[in-house]
Design a protein around this motif. Structure first.
Motif, PDB file in Angstrom:
ATOM      1  N   SER A 192       0.691  -1.034  -0.311  1.00 37.25           N
ATOM      2  CA  SER A 192      -0.176   0.222   0.446  1.00 37.25           C
ATOM      3  C   SER A 192       0.582   0.554   0.264  1.00 37.25           C
ATOM      4  CB  SER A 192      -1.204  -0.009   1.078  1.00 37.25           C
ATOM      5  OG  SER A 192      -1.729  -1.000   1.373  1.00 37.25           O
ATOM      6  N   ASP A 193       0.122   2.224  -0.577  1.00 38.39           N
ATOM      7  CA  ASP A 193       0.654   3.793  -0.139  1.00 38.39           C
ATOM      8  C   ASP A 193       1.503   4.102   1.045  1.00 38.39           C
ATOM      9  OD1 ASP A 193       1.651   6.218  -0.478  1.00 38.39           O
ATOM     10  OD2 ASP A 193       0.806   6.978  -2.453  1.00 38.39           O
ATOM     11  N   ALA A 194       2.823   4.567   2.066  1.00 33.64           N
ATOM     12  CA  ALA A 194       3.053   4.585   2.478  1.00 33.64           C
ATOM     13  C   ALA A 194       2.328   6.486   3.156  1.00 33.64           C
ATOM     14  CB  ALA A 194       4.848   5.080   2.344  1.00 33.64           C
ATOM     15  N   LEU A 195       2.145   6.936   2.013  1.00 35.60           N
ATOM     16  CA  LEU A 195       1.163   8.254   2.061  1.00 35.60           C
ATOM     17  C   LEU A 195       0.217   8.311   3.463  1.00 35.60           C
ATOM     18  CD1 LEU A 195       1.883  10.548  -1.083  1.00 35.60           C
ATOM     19  CD2 LEU A 195       3.239  11.162   0.916  1.00 35.60           C
ATOM     20  N   GLU A 196      -0.577   7.013   3.578  1.00 35.16           N
ATOM     21  CA  GLU A 196      -1.950   6.403   4.161  1.00 35.16           C
ATOM     22  C   GLU A 196      -1.283   5.983   5.447  1.00 35.16           C
ATOM     23  OE1 GLU A 196      -4.473   3.602   2.226  1.00 35.16           O
ATOM     24  OE2 GLU A 196      -3.060   4.473   0.211  1.00 35.16           O
ATOM     25  N   PHE A 197      -0.409   5.935   5.218  1.00 35.44           N
ATOM     26  CA  PHE A 197       0.149   5.408   6.708  1.00 35.44           C
ATOM     27  C   PHE A 197       0.641   6.593   7.908  1.00 35.44           C
ATOM     28  CE2 PHE A 197       2.991   3.361  10.161  1.00 35.44           C
ATOM     29  CZ  PHE A 197       2.605   2.280   9.965  1.00 35.44           C
ATOM     30  N   PRO A 198      -0.427   6.668   9.059  1.00 30.66           N
ATOM     31  CA  PRO A 198      -0.358   7.921   9.345  1.00 30.66           C
ATOM     32  C   PRO A 198       1.126   7.975  10.874  1.00 30.66           C
ATOM     33  CG  PRO A 198      -1.141   5.781  10.540  1.00 30.66           C
ATOM     34  CD  PRO A 198      -1.113   5.082   9.643  1.00 30.66           C
ATOM     35  N   GLU A 199       1.870   9.122  10.961  1.00 36.18           N
ATOM     36  CA  GLU A 199       2.780   9.372  11.188  1.00 36.18           C
ATOM     37  C   GLU A 199       2.801   9.368  12.264  1.00 36.18           C
ATOM     38  OE1 GLU A 199       6.057  11.163  10.298  1.00 36.18           O
ATOM     39  OE2 GLU A 199       5.087  10.756   7.923  1.00 36.18           O
ATOM     40  N   ILE A 200       4.103   9.004  13.572  1.00 37.47           N
ATOM     41  CA  ILE A 200       3.951   8.281  14.307  1.00 37.47           C
ATOM     42  C   ILE A 200       5.419   9.828  14.705  1.00 37.47           C
ATOM     43  CG2 ILE A 200       5.154   6.919  15.949  1.00 37.47           C
ATOM     44  CD1 ILE A 200       5.596   4.932  14.092  1.00 37.47           C
TER      45      ILE A 200
END
Length: 370
Positions: free
Chosen positions: A110-118
């Motif tokens: 999946s696109d990493a841009l969808e992953f929430p920032e820690i």
């Protein structure tokens, strides 16, 4: 993204990051691990929005980039790979290709841009502990946190940091554990008595699984609502619990009427036997304290058990009952060979302290006898 790394390093990074991955979520992206390849290292990240875990490993990065892979499938694949170098690359369609020896595996990412920032945690407030000391602080207290969410603050462990002491406290309304570590070096230089944070029990349980039994130092940074544990090449970031923790000193009994000195292992084994037939609702077992003996007994539809243990007794005789599981949790957390049991009467809390150590105290409320 394209990089090559050792299988064992890859397994370590994935195995640590997956501890932050949500097992129950409506957001599919949170069921994944983000892989970030940058310069000479690769970072693996997992989060459930309450806790975030990042682990970095060395790698030969041929092409920088980021991708999110399904955590369960990817971790199982890595675990089953043979020893040796592993080549991982992704394309513009978010397809991930894993090559090791003669194995070629393709996964849909999946696109990493969808992953929430820690979130980043400010490093202004901090203190250091060795891994084995932090493991002890967690092991000896976290089992006492509340499991219900009716009082969220009690689902965490209170850490009180004094200039030369760190104290961990956990309680659930039926029992309490207090463990303190004294240090010759100061934890902070500011002119304050102490500062306090309440760390979620779930966070501490995951950290415990990452920690090693060694004396390497870790750094703990915290703000008003977040905490960061820097453990070698791993970061664990967690929210803190908000609210006022119970004034635990106010509930500790002060005057004891009976003291019993007993070998921890002997008492543990007796309670384990009694609990086999204890009433299942509250695991009820009974203590009868007399001259030179403590009688441990249980009675239910399953049967009956009575056992006498020779002990040193000072004070009045009494009968008192407890949840055996609460007693066993505490006794298994104590390392010393002998303990002292402090009683007031059959309705007030029992205090357990190891002999030869002032660092640990356990309190448990009795069960009312009919």
């Amino acid at each position: 993204m394209k990089f090559v790394c050792d299988k064992n390093s890859l397994f370590e990074g994935v195995n640590i990051a997956i501890r932050g991955v949500s097992s129950r979520t409506t957001l599919p992206i949170l069921q994944g691990i983000k892989i970030s390849a940058l310069k000479s290292q690769v970072k693996f990240s997992g989060t459930d929005l309450d806790i975030g875990i990042e682990c970095q490993i060395p790698a030969v990065v041929e092409e920088e980039g980021e991708i999110v892979v399904p955590a369960k499938i990817f971790s199982e694949l890595v675990r089953k790979l043979p020893e040796g170098d592993v080549k991982i690359e992704s394309d513009s369609q978010n397809t991930v290709n894993v090559v090791c020896d003669s194995i070629n595996f393709t996964i849909a990412g999946s696109d990493a841009l969808e992953f929430p920032e820690i979130p980043k945690v400010s490093k202004e407030n901090s203190f250091k502990l060795t891994q084995n000391i932090l493991k002890d602080l967690i092991r000896k207290t976290v089992f006492c946190i509340a499991q219900e969410q009716t009082r969220p603050i009690l689902t965490g462990v209170l850490f009180e940091v004094f200039q030369n002491e760190v104290k961990a406290v956990a309680l659930d309304g039926f029992r309490m554990a207090i463990y303190s570590y004294q240090s010759e070096e100061k934890f902070f230089e500011e002119d304050i008595e102490k500062y306090s944070i309440v760390i979620p029990g779930k966070t501490l349980e995951e950290i415990y699984r990452i920690l090693k039994d060694e004396e390497t130092e870790i750094e703990i940074y915290h703000t008003a609502n977040q905490v960061l544990f820097q453990i070698e090449n791993t970061k664990v970031i967690s929210r803190l619990l908000e609210g006022s923790f119970i004034n635990y000193n106010a509930v500790l009994p002060k005057d004891y009427k009976t003291e019993v000195v007993v070998k921890r292992e002997v008492l543990t084994e007796s309670i384990e036997r009694a609990s086999l037939i204890a009433e299942s609702k509250n695991n009820l077992i009974k203590f009868e304290i007399g001259d030179k003996f403590i009688t441990v007994s249980s009675n239910s539809e399953k049967g009956k058990m009575v056992e006498k243990i020779e002990v040193d007794v000072k004070g009045i005789f009494l009968e008192i009952a407890f949840n055996s599981r609460y007693l066993l949790d505490s006794l298994r957390a104590i390392d010393e060979e002998e303990i002292t049991l402090y009683f007031i009467n059959s309705i007030n809390p029992l205090i357990i302290k190891p002999i030869g150590s002032k660092d640990y105290l356990y309190m448990i409320l009795p069960v009312k006898l009919n």
